[in-house]
Scaffold this active site. Sequence first.
Site, mmCIF file in Angstrom:
data_model
loop_
_atom_site.group_PDB
_atom_site.id
_atom_site.type_symbol
_atom_site.label_atom_id
_atom_site.label_comp_id
_atom_site.label_asym_id
_atom_site.label_seq_id
_atom_site.Cartn_x
_atom_site.Cartn_y
_atom_site.Cartn_z
ATOM 1 N N SER A 1 0.852 -1.189 0.000
ATOM 2 C CA SER A 1 0.000 0.000 0.000
ATOM 3 C C SER A 1 0.886 1.236 0.000
ATOM 4 O O SER A 1 1.654 1.454 0.953
ATOM 5 C CB SER A 1 -0.884 0.013 1.243
ATOM 6 O OG SER A 1 -1.369 1.333 1.441
ATOM 7 N N HIS B 1 -1.078 -1.393 -4.310
ATOM 8 C CA HIS B 1 -2.354 -1.071 -3.647
ATOM 9 C C HIS B 1 -2.426 0.448 -3.454
ATOM 10 O O HIS B 1 -1.536 1.056 -2.863
ATOM 11 C CB HIS B 1 -2.437 -1.806 -2.316
ATOM 12 C CG HIS B 1 -3.757 -1.665 -1.622
ATOM 13 N ND1 HIS B 1 -4.866 -2.391 -1.987
ATOM 14 C CD2 HIS B 1 -4.147 -0.869 -0.594
ATOM 15 C CE1 HIS B 1 -5.885 -2.059 -1.199
ATOM 16 N NE2 HIS B 1 -5.472 -1.114 -0.352
ATOM 17 N N ASP C 1 -4.605 3.533 -2.111
ATOM 18 C CA ASP C 1 -5.672 3.887 -1.167
ATOM 19 C C ASP C 1 -6.208 5.292 -1.429
ATOM 20 O O ASP C 1 -5.489 6.276 -1.257
ATOM 21 C CB ASP C 1 -5.140 3.801 0.266
ATOM 22 C CG ASP C 1 -4.988 2.364 0.740
ATOM 23 O OD1 ASP C 1 -5.954 1.595 0.603
ATOM 24 O OD2 ASP C 1 -3.891 2.021 1.216
ATOM 25 N N MET D 1 -8.817 8.109 -0.280
ATOM 26 C CA MET D 1 -9.636 8.533 0.870
ATOM 27 C C MET D 1 -10.123 9.956 0.650
ATOM 28 O O MET D 1 -9.383 10.796 0.136
ATOM 29 C CB MET D 1 -8.793 8.467 2.149
ATOM 30 C CG MET D 1 -8.178 7.105 2.411
ATOM 31 S SD MET D 1 -7.328 7.092 3.991
ATOM 32 C CE MET D 1 -6.560 5.469 3.939
ATOM 33 N N HIS E 1 -8.228 1.006 -4.163
ATOM 34 C CA HIS E 1 -9.159 0.784 -3.047
ATOM 35 C C HIS E 1 -9.848 2.113 -2.755
ATOM 36 O O HIS E 1 -9.246 3.020 -2.190
ATOM 37 C CB HIS E 1 -8.341 0.277 -1.845
ATOM 38 C CG HIS E 1 -9.129 0.152 -0.573
ATOM 39 N ND1 HIS E 1 -8.523 -0.053 0.648
ATOM 40 C CD2 HIS E 1 -10.471 0.193 -0.330
ATOM 41 C CE1 HIS E 1 -9.457 -0.126 1.590
ATOM 42 N NE2 HIS E 1 -10.631 0.035 1.029
ATOM 43 N N MET F 1 -12.063 4.489 -0.840
ATOM 44 C CA MET F 1 -12.717 4.791 0.439
ATOM 45 C C MET F 1 -13.342 6.171 0.260
ATOM 46 O O MET F 1 -12.923 7.154 0.880
ATOM 47 C CB MET F 1 -11.690 4.746 1.573
ATOM 48 C CG MET F 1 -11.226 3.329 1.891
ATOM 49 S SD MET F 1 -9.676 3.252 2.805
ATOM 50 C CE MET F 1 -8.505 3.335 1.435
ATOM 51 N N MET G 1 -11.274 -5.891 5.202
ATOM 52 C CA MET G 1 -10.462 -4.989 6.020
ATOM 53 C C MET G 1 -10.197 -5.656 7.365
ATOM 54 O O MET G 1 -11.121 -6.139 8.019
ATOM 55 C CB MET G 1 -11.207 -3.666 6.273
ATOM 56 C CG MET G 1 -11.450 -2.799 5.059
ATOM 57 S SD MET G 1 -9.975 -2.365 4.134
ATOM 58 C CE MET G 1 -9.016 -1.475 5.359
ATOM 59 N N ASP H 1 -6.562 -6.529 4.103
ATOM 60 C CA ASP H 1 -5.931 -5.200 4.136
ATOM 61 C C ASP H 1 -5.949 -4.646 5.554
ATOM 62 O O ASP H 1 -7.023 -4.391 6.102
ATOM 63 C CB ASP H 1 -6.720 -4.272 3.190
ATOM 64 C CG ASP H 1 -6.116 -2.883 3.070
ATOM 65 O OD1 ASP H 1 -5.028 -2.638 3.630
ATOM 66 O OD2 ASP H 1 -6.742 -2.049 2.382
HETATM 67 C C1 DX5 Z 1 -6.282 1.541 5.472
HETATM 68 C C2 DX5 Z 1 -5.776 1.211 4.088
HETATM 69 C C3 DX5 Z 1 -4.696 0.206 4.062
HETATM 70 C C4 DX5 Z 1 -3.452 0.602 4.801
HETATM 71 C C5 DX5 Z 1 -2.664 -0.610 5.161
HETATM 72 O O1 DX5 Z 1 -7.452 2.293 5.379
HETATM 73 O O2 DX5 Z 1 -6.840 0.727 3.262
HETATM 74 O O3 DX5 Z 1 -4.396 -0.182 2.728
HETATM 75 O O4 DX5 Z 1 -2.661 1.486 4.095
HETATM 76 O O5 DX5 Z 1 -1.566 -0.198 5.890
HETATM 77 P P1 DX5 Z 1 -0.885 -1.141 6.969
HETATM 78 O O6 DX5 Z 1 -0.364 -2.339 6.256
HETATM 79 O O7 DX5 Z 1 0.183 -0.279 7.548
HETATM 80 O O8 DX5 Z 1 -1.949 -1.513 7.983
HETATM 81 ZN ZN ZN Z 2 -6.381 -0.274 1.328
#
Ligand code: DX5
Ligand code: ZN
Length: 237
Positions: free
Chosen positions: A17, A42, A44, A46, A75, A77, A146, A188
């Site tokens: 990620s 990956h 993310d 947000m 991903h 969010m 998750m 994840d």
């Molecule tokens: C959290 C993200 C994850 C996160 C994982 O909301 O979707 O992808 O970055 O990070 P680690 O491996 O540090 O938990």
């Molecule tokens: Zn993620």
Amino acid sequence: MTALQPAQPRVGRIAPSILSADFARLGEEVRAVEAAGADLIHFDVMDNHYVPNLTIGPLVCEAIRPHVKIPIDVHLMVKPVDRIIPDFAKAGANIITFHPEASEHVDRSLAMIREAGCKAGLVFNPATPLSHLDHVMDKLDIILLMSVNPGFGGQKFIASTLPKLREVRRRIDAWRSQGGQEIWLEVDGGVKVDNIADVAAAGADTFVAGSAVFGARDPDGGYRSVFGRFREALARA
Ligand code: DX5
Ligand code: ZN
């Protein structure tokens, strides 16, 4: 767009990620994890609305796309999701997943992702019931569980994810035995070298790791040793 399948079959796919990468050197960071053996990037996304944090969008996806050959696993969010799906497809995403709570029309959002040429998936927060799977198995290429509440990297793995993973593995295997399509099972949050074997044993085949990868840069500037430790742990699973 690049092919979804990794170059060689593996015990498990590892998806760093980039949330935990150095954003000032993102191109170099994604090249380094690909060289070290990453199977996916990956990504993310947000929005400070669905989750309490704000990260990166299609422009950054487009910017990193030429730096790697491996698939980009977006991903989402964000809420709502539909408006942004075509933008990520155009920006070179290969997989797009979203949270069912964030879409008013889950079936439509899944169909939009596939129509845009990407693999589609649903993401389940720790407290999101698996009943969201009931009527859409045929529209899924990936299911993401998750193992932390979404919004931040570096959180602790929530143990109740393991029985939930076993239940999703059971559902996928039953679906496959009835002639259903392949569906990846990704996890994840809080995945580390010391728990990845348990996560694999519970049925996951694709592992997101943010802080565990980007927090473990080798003295020579790469990430090879952490991937070596992940692969060893997976081989033992
Ligand atoms: C959290 C993200 C994850 C996160 C994982 O909301 O979707 O992808 O970055 O990070 P680690 O491996 O540090 O938990
Ligand atoms: Zn993620």
